[in-house]
Motif scaffolding. Structure first.
Motif, short mmCIF file in Angstrom:
data_model
loop_
_atom_site.label_atom_id
_atom_site.label_comp_id
_atom_site.label_asym_id
_atom_site.label_seq_id
_atom_site.Cartn_x
_atom_site.Cartn_y
_atom_site.Cartn_z
N SER B 203 0.84 -1.18 0.00
CA SER B 203 0.00 0.00 0.00
C SER B 203 0.89 1.24 0.00
O SER B 203 1.90 1.29 0.70
CB SER B 203 -0.84 -0.05 1.27
OG SER B 203 -1.64 1.07 1.36
N ALA B 204 0.49 2.19 -0.82
CA ALA B 204 1.24 3.45 -0.87
C ALA B 204 0.32 4.57 -0.44
O ALA B 204 -0.84 4.61 -0.85
CB ALA B 204 1.72 3.68 -2.30
N GLU B 205 0.81 5.44 0.39
CA GLU B 205 0.02 6.66 0.71
C GLU B 205 0.93 7.84 0.35
O GLU B 205 2.02 8.01 0.91
CB GLU B 205 -0.42 6.69 2.18
CG GLU B 205 -1.30 7.89 2.58
CD GLU B 205 -2.82 7.56 2.78
OE1 GLU B 205 -3.64 8.45 2.54
OE2 GLU B 205 -3.18 6.44 3.17
N ALA B 207 2.45 8.17 -2.54
CA ALA B 207 3.58 7.68 -3.34
C ALA B 207 3.07 6.50 -4.16
O ALA B 207 1.92 6.10 -4.03
CB ALA B 207 4.71 7.22 -2.43
N THR B 208 3.92 5.94 -4.99
CA THR B 208 3.58 4.72 -5.74
C THR B 208 4.84 3.87 -5.80
O THR B 208 5.90 4.29 -5.34
CB THR B 208 3.09 5.05 -7.15
OG1 THR B 208 4.12 5.81 -7.81
CG2 THR B 208 1.79 5.82 -7.14
N TYR B 209 4.70 2.68 -6.38
CA TYR B 209 5.88 1.82 -6.46
C TYR B 209 5.85 1.05 -7.79
O TYR B 209 4.79 0.78 -8.35
CB TYR B 209 5.94 0.84 -5.29
CG TYR B 209 4.69 0.02 -5.07
CD1 TYR B 209 3.60 0.57 -4.39
CD2 TYR B 209 4.60 -1.27 -5.54
CE1 TYR B 209 2.44 -0.17 -4.20
CE2 TYR B 209 3.44 -2.02 -5.34
CZ TYR B 209 2.37 -1.46 -4.68
OH TYR B 209 1.22 -2.18 -4.50
N SER B 210 7.06 0.71 -8.24
CA SER B 210 7.20 0.00 -9.51
C SER B 210 7.29 -1.50 -9.25
O SER B 210 7.46 -1.94 -8.11
CB SER B 210 8.47 0.46 -10.21
OG SER B 210 9.56 0.08 -9.40
#
Lengths: 238, 238, 238, 238, 238, 238
Positions: B203-205, B207-210
């Motif tokens: 889970s990102a709050e 932000a994001t992830y690859s």
């Protein structure tokens, strides 16, 4: 091999009908096959106490199912006197996911509440809620920008979600209810328009999964989200 | 670079003290650094109505935090009149995860309730609850087997959980509270002893992830879970 | 004659371990035999609305039992959606008793909340909560005085509590659970360090008591409280 | 010296009017000065699950105050959605006290519910409820005996209650509201007709009491209870 | 003179779309102008405890409004933890009204639950719910009869409802929201197909009405109900 | 033909005893035959938030039944944790009806809460509550006027209510419980002193009614209300 006759990597037909209710600042009815969710966005000139004075906006969501949206009637949560654990989990997920695509400083001290109410359920209601919820949100924001209340677009990217799972030993995209109730492993994948991930929720009940399988599901999810983003763009630019 | 001075792939010290309460059929105090969770397993000769007569057993969990387990005092949920959304989410996760390691037919028509009560919190309480909860569960099952009530071991594998996240741009293992409150991306990874996955929650709050980052976190999680399983084995065989 | 082999006027072994949790301003684990209660004191710079602006402070308490602190598992009050009548009675008693030893004007407009959570129960949890709760309170107040926020000590006397009852026809001190569940008459005696009484609660279920018996129980209580106050003093001065 | 001009050991005028409502099996309006409580006893041919099949009966009580029974209006508990802590404490006390005068085996598997509703309050409502509640209970039991459903009288003794306290430094009997709100120490004394004690609840807020004072209050209580028992006898034999 | 330009005795356009959801045994979307209500009928082979074994069936109803069915967003009742007083009143009225048209003995021991969920509100939602609810009920009953489970038609007559009121001094038929919020007197009139009355609810806030005015409103109501019954017949026979 | 032997158009004996409780600003006990309701009016110098600053006053009502006011004991709503649907409906009706007789601007920014508590029930409790509630309200307003806090009388007319119904095929006035439980059609008629109507609630369960019958019931209601208004006038002018 799938009950619906779909290919392993084939989504259900998606349609997004916009402006379906006269009161909400933004609204749509999203249909993913037989799953139909009414999404409305409400704009208010106030924010929750914990960010008052911060200059930041807030996006939140609520989720509900009509009692007879399902095969057999569910008890009405209002009559039971509380939202069930599943409902609370889902609406927290919708809110968190939508916020990942929002520049809260560009939005300013405003709150947008996205209500996702399931009119008819056939699997994948939380994903449909996120995908349709973003469209309702976008329409509300467009009004804010048209009137000049907001100058720079607070929506930095579309947000869309799709479920994938392992059904009868095969990785499949966009599970419907007959698949969902049989699948030992399934997950929800929430992404931005560029494929960056916001949330991944994979869960096995009565089974487990390997990293290889997880990678196959991620491949399917990327394909599905790309198609959903295209449908979102078509809807909001119509 | 980590506030605690740990390496990126270094867990906090783990200890699992067993049989800490005289009433429960199984119990332990798990300590992951400053996070301390008391886990008890209660055995009952009844099952929930929806599986009565099926010959299958049930494992469920409840979770709570003592009001002053945290930096500032939380309101007591019993006094507020309901469990919050976060609590409900966590206890459903613990129950689901533990059941993934159980052969419910070997257990027979019995229910085991695992209570996880956080005595002191410093990040990662849900992971500690799953890891410690499995130990309490194992100790209760051992009693069942010693008395011959259950013949074939219903616990097919240990179940353990660890959190990983991206802190200050780096993938790190087993976040403590100072890291957790800063990390834009974090996740919980629940696995069997052989590394097969039960649940992945990333889970990102803000932000994001690859996919690359996701793979790095999975590598860390596999290392962490292996260490936790070793600690579980040491505890139940002591 | 007592199940534990104790003399009629013999307490269970008492131990008070201080500073057992890193977050609370004051804390202890009190053990009276197999009854173990974790007591924490939380200091806040606010008071309830009904004394705002009065210059007086407030001390209040909350009480809970972990679900498996007892022989058979109790339902979790947070999950039931309310605190039971017994819980409410006990926490009101703890708060009222502790306030009897406080100079609220010396405390100033601050609130101290004492949480008493029963980790393991074997009779006498409310008395242990009061006795241990006072230690947690004292430790929190000592911090206030060390930093000079409070100048004159608001704790005018220790407060301690013990149960006595008539078991198998004999007056006994400090009932454990096997005695408590058989005793037709039992009571809780809360006193200051000098033996002045704060609260007396004697109650008979299926029996009655004479004034003579009441006087015998009061004699026992005075002895018990004196021993508890000595243990409190040792703990806070350690 | 007392606001009402009464002697230190003087009760308020007591009256007990019986059979005041046509539906209840037993009823009375008890008036202790300006404190008026309507007590009804309801007889049912069922017992709570925990004694089913035991051959024993049960007596329980509920307590309430009309919103404007008090000087300023209290919120209605039904509208607030729960009974307050004070209400729960009081109704548990009433039930426990009345049961102390009942031979539950002579009663047989029947439940009698005593409802005590305060019509007008001026201090001492819980004591009036117990004293009047016993009268309602007795009248209901008389009906059972008249019809031969019960042969041996299950009421082994009257049960009555009175409050005493230390007001302006003096021990006084039967506090009214102006005294009650000023008294630093007060208590409730519940006894059988022969003076044997059922329950003693002494409590100090902002004060303490010595054993000497406690003995003075007990002397007053014995006098008060004797007068109340005489009034009960006159009422039920009228 | 009416905001909508309608004649005093003119209804809004009425449409009733049937079979709008795939799960319910009967369903329709009724639209009275901008008031849109989704009505579903759920058939179950069980009855409430109070009529078990009587051979009679039961018809009940629940009502809800989507949070943004209204001009400004209402709080979701499930999230508030209870149904408001207005909701409870309305759903009791719907159930009572529909039952007036049912031969419960012909229905047999079955329960039909009619859910009325307001998708968009513009006045008159309770009347639309009754009128549309009857259509959903009829469609469910038709299925029962087609399969031979029920032989004699339990629906003895259509049931329809309309509101009338005094707006700007004039009696008007079928108030929309702008009229409803201004009218000092308004009422709901529920009738069978033959004009016999089931329920009359007239209410004045800040005004009163004479018998003459009441008679004028009854004339309007009879006209309105006749038109609604025609629309119901067309819908169920389509 | 009526169980009580009354004529079809004959009311039960009505008595209104005023000033029955010492705390309330206005109070009465109204008795309509065996239906007894205690009504109190509480005056407060505050208004609900939605009219703050408007210069207008507010009148509201709450309703309750003592548990044993009825033939068999009802569960106490405070103990059940909520007011039932019937209670909520009734108290909303009482408040709405009383406000119809109030000039809220003459009252000024004050709130009067009318509590109607049923001591003994025998049919028609809501009508008795309105009729008695108005008397309590009037007495409270008289105090305001006597002290000069209010100059022009805010009570523009008495408000009274009576029930009528069709019993054994005949229209009857003022139904008692045996009639009420048999009547297929009954209604409540609330009027001002001059016969203007405030609210009409006619309802059929298992029957219907014609306009002719409705007119007959209205004739009866007018007669009944006139008698009640006379009793109100006698009470407040006593």
């Amino acid at each position: 091999m799938r009950p619906s006759g779909r290919e392993l990597n084939e989504m259900r037909p998606v349609s997004i009908e916009t402006n379906v209710t006269k009161h909400a600042e933004g609204s749509c009815m999203i249909r993913m096959g037989d799953t139909h969710v009414l999404c409305t966005a409400t704009l208010e000139d106030r924010v929750p106490p914990f960010i008052k004075g911060s200059g930041l906006g807030w996006v939140t969501a609520e989720y509900g199912m009509l009692p007879r949206s399902t095969t057999s009637r569910m008890r009405r949560e209002a009559a039971m006197g509380k939202q069930g654990g599943r409902t609370v989990e889902i609406q927290r997920l919708i809110g968190r996911s939508l916020r990942a695509g929002v520049d809260r400083s560009a939005l300013g001290e405003r709150q947008i509440t996205v209500d996702c109410d399931v009119i008819q359920a056939d699997g994948g209601t939380r994903c449909a809620s996120i995908t349709g919820g973003w469209v309702a949100l976008k329409l509300a924001v467009q009004k804010l920008m048209k009137t000049g209340q907001v100058v720079s677009d607070p929506l930095i990217s579309p947000v869309a979600a799709v479920s994938c799972g392992i059904y009868a030993g095969q990785p499949v995209l966009d599970l419907d209810y007959p698949e969902d109730s049989e699948a030992g492993v399934d997950g929800n994948f929430i992404m931005l328009g560029n494929g960056q991930m916001i949330e991944t929720q994979m869960s096995a009940e009565g089974a487990t999964y390997s990293r290889d399988q997880m990678n196959q599901l991620l491949d399917l999810a990327e394909k599905g989200v790309a198609e959903l983003v295209a449908a979102q763009m078509a809807a909001v630019n119509a």
